[in-house]
Design an enzyme around this catalytic site. Sequence first.
Site, PDB file in Angstrom:
ATOM      1  N   ASP A 154       0.683  -1.206  -0.087  1.00 15.52           N
ATOM      2  CA  ASP A 154       0.064  -0.066  -0.304  1.00 15.52           C
ATOM      3  C   ASP A 154       0.963   1.866   0.234  1.00 15.52           C
ATOM      4  O   ASP A 154       1.724   1.301   0.148  1.00 15.52           O
ATOM      5  CB  ASP A 154      -0.765   0.224   1.031  1.00 15.52           C
ATOM      6  CG  ASP A 154      -1.761  -0.729   1.594  1.00 15.52           C
ATOM      7  OD1 ASP A 154      -3.253  -1.156   1.004  1.00 15.52           O
ATOM      8  OD2 ASP A 154      -1.780  -1.876   2.365  1.00 15.52           O
TER       9      ASP A 154
ATOM     10  N   LYS B 119      -4.432   2.915   4.024  1.00 12.61           N
ATOM     11  CA  LYS B 119      -5.231   1.417   4.954  1.00 12.61           C
ATOM     12  C   LYS B 119      -4.988   2.123   6.170  1.00 12.61           C
ATOM     13  O   LYS B 119      -3.950   1.924   6.328  1.00 12.61           O
ATOM     14  CB  LYS B 119      -4.713   0.614   4.070  1.00 12.61           C
ATOM     15  CG  LYS B 119      -5.053  -0.700   4.372  1.00 12.61           C
ATOM     16  CD  LYS B 119      -4.593  -2.433   4.344  1.00 12.61           C
ATOM     17  CE  LYS B 119      -4.944  -2.897   3.341  1.00 12.61           C
ATOM     18  NZ  LYS B 119      -4.151  -3.809   3.004  1.00 12.61           N
TER      19      LYS B 119
END
Length: 733
Positions: free
Chosen positions: A551, A594
Site C-alpha cells: 500500500d 489503509k
Amino acid sequence: MTIQPDSFTTIPILDYAATTSAATKPAFLADLRNALVNVGFFYLVNAPITSHIKEDLVAKCKALFDLPLEKKLEIEMVNSKHFLGYSRLGAEITARKQDFREQFDFATELPEPGPDQPLYRNIRGPNQWPDEAVIPGFRSSVEAYLAQLSPVAENFQALIAEALDLHPTALKQFFDNPVQQKMKLIKYPPPRSESESQGVGAHKDSEFLTFLLQATPHYGLEVQNKSGVWISAPPIEGSLVVNIGRALEAITRGVCTATTHRVSLAPWNYLDPVDGSSLGPRFSIPVFQGMSLDLSVDDINLEFPEHIMELVGDEKARSDAEATFNKIFRGRTGEGTLIHRIISHQDVGRRWYPEMLARALGENSIWAVAALFPVAFAADIYVSPDGSDDAAGTLDAPLKSIQVAVDQASAGDTIYLRGGTHTPTTNIQITKSGTSSAPYVLRAYEGEAVIIDGEELPGTPADLDASLANSDRGILHIEDAEYWEFYDLELINGPYGVYSRDASNNHYERIVTRDNYETGFQIQGTASNNVVLYLDSYGNRDPRKNGESADGFACKEGSGEGNSAVTIEDTISWGNGFNRWDFSPFEGDGNGYKLGGGDDADIGPANHRVINSIAFGNAKDGFTDNSQPGNFELIRNTAWDNAAVGFKFGTAVATLTDNIAASNGEKPTSLSDEQVSEGNSWDGSGTWDDSSFVSVDVTLVQGERNADGTIEASDFLIPVSGEAIGATTDWSA
Ligand SMILES: O=C(O)CCC(=O)C(=O)O
Ligand SMILES: [Fe+2]
C-alpha cells in the site's frame, strides 16, 4: 499571608484596592512577592475595570464567534504577517499537539514596520477588524477594555519592582512606548471526543504579565506547581487571573517564576456543578503585555538585593511545557517571540516566513542554544555518501553511514544527511528514544535532495511467497523508539520504506516512499501520537506476493495498552495497486489509505485522524478501516476516482466531517450504521462527479512540492460550488 512553600497548592488572591493606600500597600507587596517568586500566578480582584465595559466585551466576543465561518475567515490570521486575526479550531499547536480552541487575536493598533526594521518587528502591526456593519461597536468595545486594563498593567511594572525591593522605575527600561497589549478572544467548544481534550497544551506565556478574564463559569484552567502537580484555577467572580511570562522571568533572572499552565477540556468541566446541565462553550480573554522586542541578554542588568536572590530555590521546577522555548531569549526577545509565533501558527509561518519555519521546526543550531537557561548543547552530526566512518561527523568531515550516526547520537541531536544517494547495506535500526523536549532529528541538510536507496538490503525483493524477517523490514526500521523526527527524506527500493513497529510520538514530514518492494510507509503494533505530514507514497509493490499487499500508507494493528493513534495530514495517495511491473498473475489491491489490518490477535482500537488528505486513482478504496476498530476522525478529505469505494468504514467508528467522495467506481461510501457523518458530499442531495470540481487535472498535484512540503496550490478537486469541504492543496485554507 504566609510565604508558601515551593509547591503551592492554592493560588493567592490579591486585592488591587490595597495598592491605593499607604496603610495597605506593604501587605499587598508582600503577597505580590510571594506570588511572583513561589507561584507565578495570582487572582487580582478590584481592578478598576467598569463592569459594563467588561460585559460588553464578553457579549461582543460571543457575537463574533457566532458569525458564519466565511465572515470569520475574512479576517483569518493567515492573511496577517503580524499574527493578528482569526484562527479556526485546531489551527494552533502547543507542545506539538493541536489545541482545540478557536480564537481571534487583536492588539494595540500599531503601524506596519518600515522595510529597514528587523524582521521581528513584524510581530506588531495593524489589526484585522471585523466588518463594522456586521458587528457594530466591536472595535470600540475592545479598545475601551484595553484602555482600562493598560494603566493597571503598566502600574504592575512599578508594583513588581517595589515588591522585589527595586526602585519603582527599575523595569521601565524594558518596555516600548506604547506597550503592545495583545488580546486573544478564545472559544473552547465542548469536546466531541477524548482526543479533543487539549484546550491549550501545557505552556508558559511569553510576555511580561498576562491578565486573563475567564468569561464563563467553566473549570478547566490548570496551573502546574513546582512538584509537577496540576492545581485548578477556576473563575472567581470579578477577578482577573494574572500570570508571569517568560520575558519577566528572564529579565529578573528567574526571581519571578513563569509557571506552566494549560486548559483541560474534560467533559465534566462543561457541566454545571450544581445541576449537571451543560455550560456550552468556554470563553476566555487573556491580554498579554508585550515587552521591548529589542532586548538581549546584555540588557539584563537588574541587581537584586541579596535577600531577594535568596528566595530563589535552586531546585528546578517540574514542567510539562516545551523546553524549546527556553531557548528563545538567546538573541533579541523579538526574534524569540517571532519564532514562537511561527511554530504556534504554522499556517502564518508557511505563508510569510517559510524559511524561518523550516529552520525553527528543524531546531537548527542557531536557536538551539540557551543563553539564560543553560541546557545541554545539542550536537549536529553530519553524514554524506562521500563521507568516512572514521571521520568526526562534522560538516567538513562527515560520516558515511547513517547507522553509525544513529548509534553515536544522543537525545536532542540532529543528524544531517547531505544530498545525494545513500546506499546502506544493512537497514537502519532506530531503537532508542529521545524525549519530548530533546527529540532525535534525522533530516536532509538545508534543502539538499537526499535519497536513501535500499536496493542493497536483504529482501529487495524476497522470493515469491518467502517471508521477510521483522528486523529486515524498512529502510528505516523504527522499533520501540520514541521522539524521533524525520524530515525531507526519499526512501526508495527498500523492503518497505519506513517500517515502524511499537513506536510512538514520532514525527514524519516531507517524506517520499516510492518504488519499495513492500508498503511504502507502514506503522504497526502499539503506536500513539505519530504524525505524518506531506507524505508522498507511490509505485510501491511486493513481488513476493505478486503485488498483492503493498500500500501507499498502511497503519496496522494497534495492540497493547492505550490506543494507537496516528494523525495523517496534508498527504496524497494515488495510483496504488496497478500492475506496472508485469507481475503474472498480478494480485494487487491497492488502497489509498489503509487504516487498519494486521494479525487478528493484535488488532486493537486505534484512534486515527485523517485531515485534508486526498486519495485518487487507486485500484481499490480511497480510505478504509480494513477491520480496525477505534474512533476515527476524518475531516476534509477527498476520495476521487478510486476503482472501488471512496470511504469504507465498518469496524471503526468514524466521525466523517466535510469529506468528499466523487467518481469512485463502485460507490461513494460503505458505512455501517454506527458511523457519524456530517457535512460530507454524500450527506447532501446533489450528486458528485467530475463536473463538481473546478479541475480534475491530476498533473496539478504530481509535480515537485514546494520547499515547505506543500503542494503548489491549485484548483484540483476544489468544489465548483465553493463549499469549504473536501481536501484542498491550499493547505492554509
Ligand atoms: O483560556 C485560558 O483560560 C488560558 C489561555 C492561555 O493560557 C493562553 O492563551 O495563553
Ligand atoms: Fe497561557
